[in-house]
Design an enzyme around this catalytic site. Sequence first.
Site, PDB file in Angstrom:
ATOM      1  N   LYS A 230       0.848  -1.188   0.000  1.00 22.40           N
ATOM      2  CA  LYS A 230       0.000   0.000   0.000  1.00 22.40           C
ATOM      3  C   LYS A 230       0.891   1.248   0.000  1.00 22.40           C
ATOM      4  CE  LYS A 230      -0.222   2.359   3.251  1.00 22.40           C
ATOM      5  NZ  LYS A 230       0.776   3.028   4.112  1.00 22.40           N
TER       6      LYS A 230
ATOM      7  N   ASP B  83      -2.478  -4.914   3.271  1.00 24.55           N
ATOM      8  CA  ASP B  83      -2.741  -3.843   4.223  1.00 24.55           C
ATOM      9  C   ASP B  83      -2.374  -4.476   5.557  1.00 24.55           C
ATOM     10  OD1 ASP B  83      -3.926  -2.343   6.290  1.00 24.55           O
ATOM     11  OD2 ASP B  83      -5.318  -1.442   4.863  1.00 24.55           O
ATOM     12  N   HIS B  84      -1.237  -4.094   6.101  1.00 20.10           N
ATOM     13  CA  HIS B  84      -0.707  -4.898   7.210  1.00 20.10           C
ATOM     14  C   HIS B  84      -1.606  -4.859   8.455  1.00 20.10           C
ATOM     15  CE1 HIS B  84       1.107  -1.109   8.602  1.00 20.10           C
ATOM     16  NE2 HIS B  84       1.231  -1.677   9.795  1.00 20.10           N
TER      17      HIS B  84
ATOM     18  N   LYS C 214      -2.798  -7.930  11.814  1.00 17.71           N
ATOM     19  CA  LYS C 214      -2.687  -7.775  13.275  1.00 17.71           C
ATOM     20  C   LYS C 214      -3.696  -8.695  13.955  1.00 17.71           C
ATOM     21  CE  LYS C 214      -1.233  -2.922  13.021  1.00 17.71           C
ATOM     22  NZ  LYS C 214       0.084  -2.782  13.612  1.00 17.71           N
TER      23      LYS C 214
ATOM     24  N   GLU D 138      -0.145   8.130  16.301  1.00 14.43           N
ATOM     25  CA  GLU D 138       1.282   7.782  16.309  1.00 14.43           C
ATOM     26  C   GLU D 138       2.054   8.905  16.968  1.00 14.43           C
ATOM     27  OE1 GLU D 138       2.913   5.469  12.850  1.00 14.43           O
ATOM     28  OE2 GLU D 138       1.502   6.807  11.873  1.00 14.43           O
TER      29      GLU D 138
ATOM     30  N   ASP E 215      -1.970   7.678   3.290  1.00 10.20           N
ATOM     31  CA  ASP E 215      -1.077   6.816   4.072  1.00 10.20           C
ATOM     32  C   ASP E 215      -1.846   5.972   5.090  1.00 10.20           C
ATOM     33  OD1 ASP E 215       1.599   5.991   4.696  1.00 10.20           O
ATOM     34  OD2 ASP E 215       1.468   7.125   6.563  1.00 10.20           O
TER      35      ASP E 215
ATOM     36  N   HIS F 225      -5.770   1.604   6.198  1.00  6.28           N
ATOM     37  CA  HIS F 225      -5.885   1.060   7.556  1.00  6.28           C
ATOM     38  C   HIS F 225      -7.203   1.444   8.244  1.00  6.28           C
ATOM     39  CE1 HIS F 225      -1.841   0.126   6.666  1.00  6.28           C
ATOM     40  NE2 HIS F 225      -1.255   1.182   7.177  1.00  6.28           N
TER      41      HIS F 225
ATOM     42  N   LYS G 224       0.152  11.955  12.957  1.00  5.49           N
ATOM     43  CA  LYS G 224       1.537  11.801  13.398  1.00  5.49           C
ATOM     44  C   LYS G 224       1.805  12.837  14.488  1.00  5.49           C
ATOM     45  CE  LYS G 224       3.202   9.203   9.779  1.00  5.49           C
ATOM     46  NZ  LYS G 224       3.536   7.805  10.061  1.00  5.49           N
TER      47      LYS G 224
HETATM   48  P1  NDP Z   1      12.004   3.048   0.557  1.00  4.29           P
HETATM   49  O1  NDP Z   1      12.084   4.302  -0.221  1.00  4.29           O
HETATM   50  O2  NDP Z   1      12.784   2.919   1.805  1.00  4.29           O
HETATM   51  O3  NDP Z   1      12.411   1.814  -0.382  1.00  4.29           O
HETATM   52  C1  NDP Z   1      12.018   1.719  -1.738  1.00  4.29           C
HETATM   53  C2  NDP Z   1      12.819   0.633  -2.414  1.00  4.29           C
HETATM   54  O4  NDP Z   1      12.469   0.572  -3.805  1.00  4.29           O
HETATM   55  C3  NDP Z   1      14.318   0.839  -2.367  1.00  4.29           C
HETATM   56  O5  NDP Z   1      14.939  -0.417  -2.236  1.00  4.29           O
HETATM   57  C4  NDP Z   1      14.609   1.431  -3.752  1.00  4.29           C
HETATM   58  O6  NDP Z   1      15.913   1.174  -4.163  1.00  4.29           O
HETATM   59  C5  NDP Z   1      13.667   0.636  -4.598  1.00  4.29           C
HETATM   60  N1  NDP Z   1      13.404   1.317  -5.879  1.00  4.29           N
HETATM   61  C6  NDP Z   1      12.601   2.388  -6.083  1.00  4.29           C
HETATM   62  N2  NDP Z   1      12.603   2.711  -7.401  1.00  4.29           N
HETATM   63  C7  NDP Z   1      13.429   1.814  -8.023  1.00  4.29           C
HETATM   64  C8  NDP Z   1      13.837   1.580  -9.396  1.00  4.29           C
HETATM   65  N3  NDP Z   1      13.389   2.365 -10.390  1.00  4.29           N
HETATM   66  N4  NDP Z   1      14.672   0.526  -9.681  1.00  4.29           N
HETATM   67  C9  NDP Z   1      15.120  -0.278  -8.678  1.00  4.29           C
HETATM   68  N5  NDP Z   1      14.777  -0.112  -7.359  1.00  4.29           N
HETATM   69  C10 NDP Z   1      13.948   0.913  -7.053  1.00  4.29           C
HETATM   70  O7  NDP Z   1      10.445   2.788   0.817  1.00  4.29           O
HETATM   71  P2  NDP Z   1       9.777   1.852   1.925  1.00  4.29           P
HETATM   72  O8  NDP Z   1      10.550   0.578   2.028  1.00  4.29           O
HETATM   73  O9  NDP Z   1       9.496   2.643   3.132  1.00  4.29           O
HETATM   74  O10 NDP Z   1       8.340   1.602   1.274  1.00  4.29           O
HETATM   75  C11 NDP Z   1       8.130   0.761   0.179  1.00  4.29           C
HETATM   76  C12 NDP Z   1       6.621   0.558   0.010  1.00  4.29           C
HETATM   77  O11 NDP Z   1       6.125  -0.054   1.183  1.00  4.29           O
HETATM   78  C13 NDP Z   1       5.839   1.873  -0.145  1.00  4.29           C
HETATM   79  O12 NDP Z   1       4.779   1.667  -1.049  1.00  4.29           O
HETATM   80  C14 NDP Z   1       5.301   2.146   1.252  1.00  4.29           C
HETATM   81  O13 NDP Z   1       4.092   2.877   1.224  1.00  4.29           O
HETATM   82  C15 NDP Z   1       5.049   0.724   1.726  1.00  4.29           C
HETATM   83  N6  NDP Z   1       5.028   0.629   3.191  1.00  4.29           N
HETATM   84  C16 NDP Z   1       6.101   1.000   3.926  1.00  4.29           C
HETATM   85  C17 NDP Z   1       6.067   0.906   5.303  1.00  4.29           C
HETATM   86  C18 NDP Z   1       7.243   1.271   6.137  1.00  4.29           C
HETATM   87  O14 NDP Z   1       7.103   1.192   7.375  1.00  4.29           O
HETATM   88  N7  NDP Z   1       8.359   1.631   5.551  1.00  4.29           N
HETATM   89  C19 NDP Z   1       4.872   0.398   6.024  1.00  4.29           C
HETATM   90  C20 NDP Z   1       3.806  -0.005   5.147  1.00  4.29           C
HETATM   91  C21 NDP Z   1       3.900   0.127   3.782  1.00  4.29           C
HETATM   92  P3  NDP Z   1      16.944   2.427  -4.229  1.00  4.29           P
HETATM   93  O15 NDP Z   1      17.029   2.971  -2.835  1.00  4.29           O
HETATM   94  O16 NDP Z   1      18.173   1.790  -4.714  1.00  4.29           O
HETATM   95  O17 NDP Z   1      16.317   3.412  -5.182  1.00  4.29           O
HETATM   96  C1  BG6 Z   2       2.173   2.432   7.410  1.00  2.00           C
HETATM   97  C2  BG6 Z   2       2.311   3.894   7.137  1.00  2.00           C
HETATM   98  O1  BG6 Z   2       1.304   1.854   6.470  1.00  2.00           O
HETATM   99  O2  BG6 Z   2       1.632   2.242   8.707  1.00  2.00           O
HETATM  100  C3  BG6 Z   2       3.173   4.543   8.213  1.00  2.00           C
HETATM  101  O3  BG6 Z   2       2.923   4.068   5.864  1.00  2.00           O
HETATM  102  C4  BG6 Z   2       2.654   4.244   9.587  1.00  2.00           C
HETATM  103  O4  BG6 Z   2       3.225   5.951   8.020  1.00  2.00           O
HETATM  104  C5  BG6 Z   2       2.444   2.755   9.750  1.00  2.00           C
HETATM  105  O5  BG6 Z   2       3.625   4.695  10.524  1.00  2.00           O
HETATM  106  C6  BG6 Z   2       1.743   2.439  11.054  1.00  2.00           C
HETATM  107  O6  BG6 Z   2       1.749   1.061  11.244  1.00  2.00           O
HETATM  108  P1  BG6 Z   2       1.675   0.435  12.712  1.00  2.00           P
HETATM  109  O7  BG6 Z   2       1.635  -1.034  12.474  1.00  2.00           O
HETATM  110  O8  BG6 Z   2       2.904   0.903  13.426  1.00  2.00           O
HETATM  111  O9  BG6 Z   2       0.430   0.986  13.315  1.00  2.00           O
END
Ligand code: NDP
Ligand code: BG6
Length: 512
Positions: free
Chosen positions: A172, A201-202, A206, A240, A259, A264, A364
């Site tokens: 998501k 949708d994590h 839960k 949060e 977000d 959620h 937040k």
């Molecule tokens: P990040 O920006 O930390 O990571 C994104 C990843 O995608 C990196 O590994 C990046 O590699 C890679 N990437 C992006 N574009 C390219 C490309 N063109 N080619 C190759 N690799 C690419 O994001 P998050 O991990 O935080 O989030 C990822 C997804 O998960 C999002 O949709 C977010 O909404 C969702 N999400 C995240 C949560 C969290 O707690 N982080 C919770 C719930 C959902 P590089 O850095 O090398 O570009």
């Molecule tokens: C993610 C959002 O989906 O859920 C974050 O991208 C948020 O912004 C997170 O912090 C909240 O998850 P949890 O499990 O900590 O309530």
Amino acid sequence: MNPSSEHPFSQGLRTERVGEPCAMVIFGASGDLSHRKLLPALYNLSLSGVLPANFAVVGFAKDEFSQESYRTEMKKAVAEHSRRKPLDEEVWGDFAAGLDYVSGSFEDLASFQKLKAALERADQERGTRGNRLFYCAVPPSVMPLILKQLSAAGLVQNRGKGKPWSRIILEKPFGHDTESARELNACVHEVFAESQVYRIDHYLGKETVQNLMVFRFGNSIFEPIWNRQFVDHVQITAAEDIGVERRGAYYEEAGILRDMVQNHLMQLLSLTAMESPVAMDADAVRDEKVKVLRAIRPVLREEVQQYTVRGQYARGAYHGKAAAAYREEERVAKDSRMATFAALKLYVDNWRWEGVPFYLRTGKRLPKRVTEISVHFQRLPHALFGAMQGEAARNVLAIRIQPDEGISMRFNSKVPGEGMRVRTVNMDFRYGQAFGAEPPEAYERLLLDSMIGDATLFTRADEVDTAWRLVTEILEGWKEWPSDPSFYEAGSWGPQAAEDLIGADGRHWRRL
Ligand code: NDP
Ligand code: BG6
């Protein structure tokens, strides 16, 4: 552990379910989600003995890791973020032996050919039998490209029962608004059948969220009063204490509605309000959830000031330390109008809920991390023990999603002693106490389900679409709202406007 010393109720927590042999590909393997959630969840599944013996993970991202350096990086991440510590070297060693990495760009088809070779290697060396689980841990904007390349490289197969399968998990937010979500769905369906698609949708992973269904439909005493005749209103809070941290660039595009609300909070609302499904299978459950989303009265763009509040955190304090304003965060525009807080008043227009407001709030930099659903029952019809004010006037059932997972019921009781003094007390159920164990992380449950092929806890295309239609209308209204969002001090419960939203109806937010 000696079984005789185990908490008696914790036996029910052990699962007999084991994933099917497969190779999992993580796109975005160097990102925040992979470090903090995905790899720790896979390691914990391995520790619980439910990861298939024939399993491999292939990470894919732009960063230049070798197989060895990726294993080292992930070992550090798992040691830091695993819910069970310290790291078990033996379990990690077995797990890491199946951990590989391909460095490449989504734009480059040759990288996908490298990925194909790595997967064929996994089939030979790890016995993953051609089964593929693709995980898109990337922003929605790059998902279409990944889908196109997967198809072009001939990496997707679905040859029917008993034959190698391919499934895809999509993070998501699924799209950016109604239109982009539809376009993304169309791209997905060009390559995968709906039965192969797992939109994550994590919150649905839960334990406490799943327990909502058991609580409502596994007990006979709550359903008869779960309706407009007994319920005055419902509150859903997902607060949060953290700010946007290092995700400023992402947040500037997403904001609180995309977000947290579109996914959620809508899930929490639909599980609270839905009818009983005819069976506990993926389609029956999702059919009922979609019906609720369809019944939510849309907030039209011209009505947003009446039914919604947008807030943004200003400077304040966070656990006793000074906290920056949102506009001062890294990669955030100095004049950004992006909302970091939302409060909404919604109605579910059906026989069960007609006229019962559902108040939602999320943000937040609020005072603490707490997610709770509270059902506020109607006032006493007659004040036999004197007029009861405020809190005492209603029974409240509070379902604590996190932390301190549990359920409590507020009711009035006689104060011991002379006379008939009445005071509010709570009847409490706590997961930790009752089952003697911490529930597994949401991602553990969801990853295991996807390996087994159970999509019940994932969202279906029509569900996502219906939620987007509601949220997109509000987003449009917010875009046209000429003023800045209402500012609130970091560490407070949001802007005054949120108090006014509920206060105008003679109600107030529950103190959490
Ligand atoms: P990040 O920006 O930390 O990571 C994104 C990843 O995608 C990196 O590994 C990046 O590699 C890679 N990437 C992006 N574009 C390219 C490309 N063109 N080619 C190759 N690799 C690419 O994001 P998050 O991990 O935080 O989030 C990822 C997804 O998960 C999002 O949709 C977010 O909404 C969702 N999400 C995240 C949560 C969290 O707690 N982080 C919770 C719930 C959902 P590089 O850095 O090398 O570009
Ligand atoms: C993610 C959002 O989906 O859920 C974050 O991208 C948020 O912004 C997170 O912090 C909240 O998850 P949890 O499990 O900590 O309530």
